[in-house]
Scaffold this motif. Structure first.
Motif, short mmCIF file in Angstrom:
data_model
loop_
_atom_site.label_atom_id
_atom_site.label_comp_id
_atom_site.label_asym_id
_atom_site.label_seq_id
_atom_site.Cartn_x
_atom_site.Cartn_y
_atom_site.Cartn_z
N ALA A 1 4.10 2.37 4.15
CA ALA A 1 4.14 1.91 5.54
C ALA A 1 4.84 0.57 5.69
CB ALA A 1 2.73 1.83 6.10
N GLY A 2 4.92 -0.21 4.63
CA GLY A 2 5.56 -1.52 4.69
C GLY A 2 6.17 -1.87 3.35
N ALA A 3 6.57 -3.12 3.20
CA ALA A 3 7.13 -3.56 1.94
C ALA A 3 6.11 -3.38 0.82
CB ALA A 3 7.57 -5.02 2.04
N PHE A 4 6.59 -3.02 -0.37
CA PHE A 4 5.67 -2.72 -1.48
C PHE A 4 6.40 -2.93 -2.80
CE2 PHE A 4 8.17 1.07 -1.20
CZ PHE A 4 8.25 1.55 -2.49
N SER A 5 5.62 -2.91 -3.87
CA SER A 5 6.17 -2.83 -5.22
C SER A 5 5.28 -1.93 -6.06
CB SER A 5 6.31 -4.22 -5.86
OG SER A 5 5.04 -4.83 -6.00
N GLN A 6 5.89 -1.22 -6.97
CA GLN A 6 5.20 -0.32 -7.89
C GLN A 6 5.84 -0.41 -9.27
OE1 GLN A 6 5.38 3.78 -6.62
NE2 GLN A 6 3.41 3.67 -5.56
N LEU A 7 5.03 -0.10 -10.29
CA LEU A 7 5.55 0.25 -11.59
C LEU A 7 5.41 1.75 -11.71
CD1 LEU A 7 6.59 -0.31 -14.47
CD2 LEU A 7 4.19 -0.57 -15.18
N ARG B 1 0.84 -1.19 0.00
CA ARG B 1 0.00 0.00 0.00
C ARG B 1 0.88 1.25 0.00
NH1 ARG B 1 -5.20 -1.47 1.18
NH2 ARG B 1 -5.80 0.70 1.52
N ALA B 2 0.31 2.35 -0.50
CA ALA B 2 1.01 3.62 -0.51
C ALA B 2 0.03 4.75 -0.27
CB ALA B 2 1.73 3.83 -1.84
N GLN B 3 0.56 5.89 0.16
CA GLN B 3 -0.19 7.14 0.20
C GLN B 3 0.65 8.20 -0.50
OE1 GLN B 3 -0.66 7.16 4.60
NE2 GLN B 3 -2.83 7.55 4.19
N ILE B 4 -0.02 9.03 -1.29
CA ILE B 4 0.68 10.09 -2.02
C ILE B 4 -0.04 11.40 -1.79
CG2 ILE B 4 1.40 10.92 -4.29
CD1 ILE B 4 1.55 8.05 -5.24
N TRP B 5 0.71 12.42 -1.32
CA TRP B 5 0.17 13.75 -1.10
C TRP B 5 0.65 14.70 -2.20
CZ3 TRP B 5 1.23 10.48 2.80
CH2 TRP B 5 0.37 10.42 3.90
N GLN B 6 -0.25 15.45 -2.78
CA GLN B 6 0.10 16.56 -3.67
C GLN B 6 -1.12 17.44 -3.88
OE1 GLN B 6 1.63 15.86 -7.78
NE2 GLN B 6 3.16 17.45 -7.33
N ASP B 7 -0.89 18.73 -4.02
CA ASP B 7 -1.95 19.71 -4.32
C ASP B 7 -3.10 19.65 -3.33
OD1 ASP B 7 -0.64 20.79 -6.58
OD2 ASP B 7 -1.26 19.07 -7.78
N GLY B 8 -2.79 19.42 -2.05
CA GLY B 8 -3.82 19.42 -1.02
C GLY B 8 -4.67 18.17 -0.97
N ARG B 9 -4.29 17.14 -1.70
CA ARG B 9 -5.03 15.88 -1.71
C ARG B 9 -4.11 14.74 -1.28
NH1 ARG B 9 -6.62 18.44 -6.42
NH2 ARG B 9 -4.99 17.37 -7.59
N VAL B 10 -4.72 13.65 -0.87
CA VAL B 10 -3.96 12.44 -0.58
C VAL B 10 -4.65 11.28 -1.28
CG1 VAL B 10 -5.21 12.09 1.59
CG2 VAL B 10 -3.03 10.90 1.20
N ALA B 11 -3.86 10.49 -2.00
CA ALA B 11 -4.37 9.30 -2.68
C ALA B 11 -3.90 8.07 -1.92
CB ALA B 11 -3.85 9.25 -4.12
N ALA B 12 -4.82 7.22 -1.51
CA ALA B 12 -4.50 5.95 -0.87
C ALA B 12 -4.50 4.88 -1.96
CB ALA B 12 -5.51 5.62 0.22
#
Length: 318
Positions: free
Chosen positions: A117-123, A86-97
């Motif tokens: 918060a823990g181990a993850f993988s992304q493209l 899982r990830a969280q991304i903040w930008q422009d006053g918003r947060v994407a879970a």
């Protein structure tokens, strides 16, 4: 190109990782947030002007600050597709879970902060900002496109494209224009369907941009044509476009140059006069002027390969 903390001693792992992610993406600061020894790996590929990176890593927080932005000369759109964890991304006053399967965009030209918060993988798909219409970014960043919605079509295509470039790079290169088009569409979808619903003016502006993108190579395209097609007066068209940093004429020129770049890569033997005609320019001289204004080089230099110098970094391993 592969970067891995397995190549360094454990006490140096996160310091090495901090350098690696700046090499692979943009300048950021980072800190590990777990007590366990840090491990991370990036498999990075350059597909023409688009970069695809498969990231597997431990818990961390990353920040892109104004000071770091000022040190970079080029801006990018980054599509972050969560493949595990899982990830969280903040930008422009918003947060994407982002759970697994979800996707969100960030704009490297403004501060943002991802947290894992823990181990993850992304493209992570890194696209030069000039290849994508710029009007939607402020509304489209940090908007989660979940795995159950239309964004799934885009994320699955990009994951498949990444696999394809590993197995058949030429076939993947042929699909690249479709990837850019899908990313453009996903940005538009995020801007219009995110938590902060776009205003009427923003929706109208989006309609104008969609029309221009679809008809940019029509040599007769001008403000009057765009206004009529979108049900606006010429004055209303310019008023709607006013919030953008890119005037209508510059947008048309940039889109035509982008199409010329695609043609020069796909068919290097094609005469420049034919490229100019197919892209909506009045002739070879007009193509030359526009190409230099947008890219900083001539069409001939671009075609000869000057645009494709490989990136390298001090931490590169492969």
């Amino acid at each position: 190109m592969i970067w891995s903390t397995a190549e360094v001693e454990a006490p140096d792992a996160f310091s090495y990782w901090s350098d690696v992610i700046c090499d692979a993406f943009v300048r950021v600061s980072a800190r590990a947030t777990a007590a366990v020894p840090f491990e991370g790996r990036i498999e990075h590929a350059l597909l023409d002007t688009i970069e695809l990176s498969t990231v597997s890593s431990g818990a961390q927080e990353v920040a892109r600050t104004g000071r770091l932005i000022a040190r970079d000369s080029e801006e990018f759109v980054l599509a972050n597709i969560q493949t595990s964890g899982r990830a969280q991304i903040w930008q422009d006053g918003r947060v994407a879970a982002l759970p697994a399967g979800a996707m969100a965009f960030v704009d490297s030209g403004r501060p943002y902060k991802p947290r894992f918060a823990g181990a993850f993988s992304q493209l992570v798909v890194r696209v030069p900002r000039m290849l994508l219409p710029r009007r939607v970014l402020a509304d489209a960043t940090a908007v989660a496109l979940d795995a159950a919605g239309p964004g799934r079509l885009v994320s699955e295509f990009l994951v498949g494209l990444n696999r394809q470039q590993q197995d058949a790079p030429d076939a993947a290169a042929a699909l690249l224009p479709h990837a850019v088009g899908l990313l453009d569409w996903a940005l538009s979808w995020a801007a219009c369907h995110g938590p902060a619903q776009a205003s009427t003016a923003a929706m109208t502006r989006e309609r104008v941009h969609r029309f221009v993108v679809s008809h940019a190579c029509d040599p007769s395209l001008d403000a009057d044509t765009v206004a009529a097609a979108c049900g606006l007066s010429r004055r209303s068209l310019y008023r709607v476009m006013a919030p953008d940093s890119e005037p209508l004429s510059a947008l048309i020129r940039r889109l035509r140059v982008t199409r010329a770049q695609q043609l020069l890569r796909a068919a290097p033997e094609r005469p420049l006069a034919a490229v100019a005609r197919e892209c909506g320019f009045g002739g070879e001289a007009q193509l030359h002027r526009a190409f230099r204004a947008v890219t900083g080089m001539t069409p001939g230099a671009y075609r000869s390969g000057a645009y494709a110098e490989p990136r390298s970094g001090p931490s590169a391993r492969g």
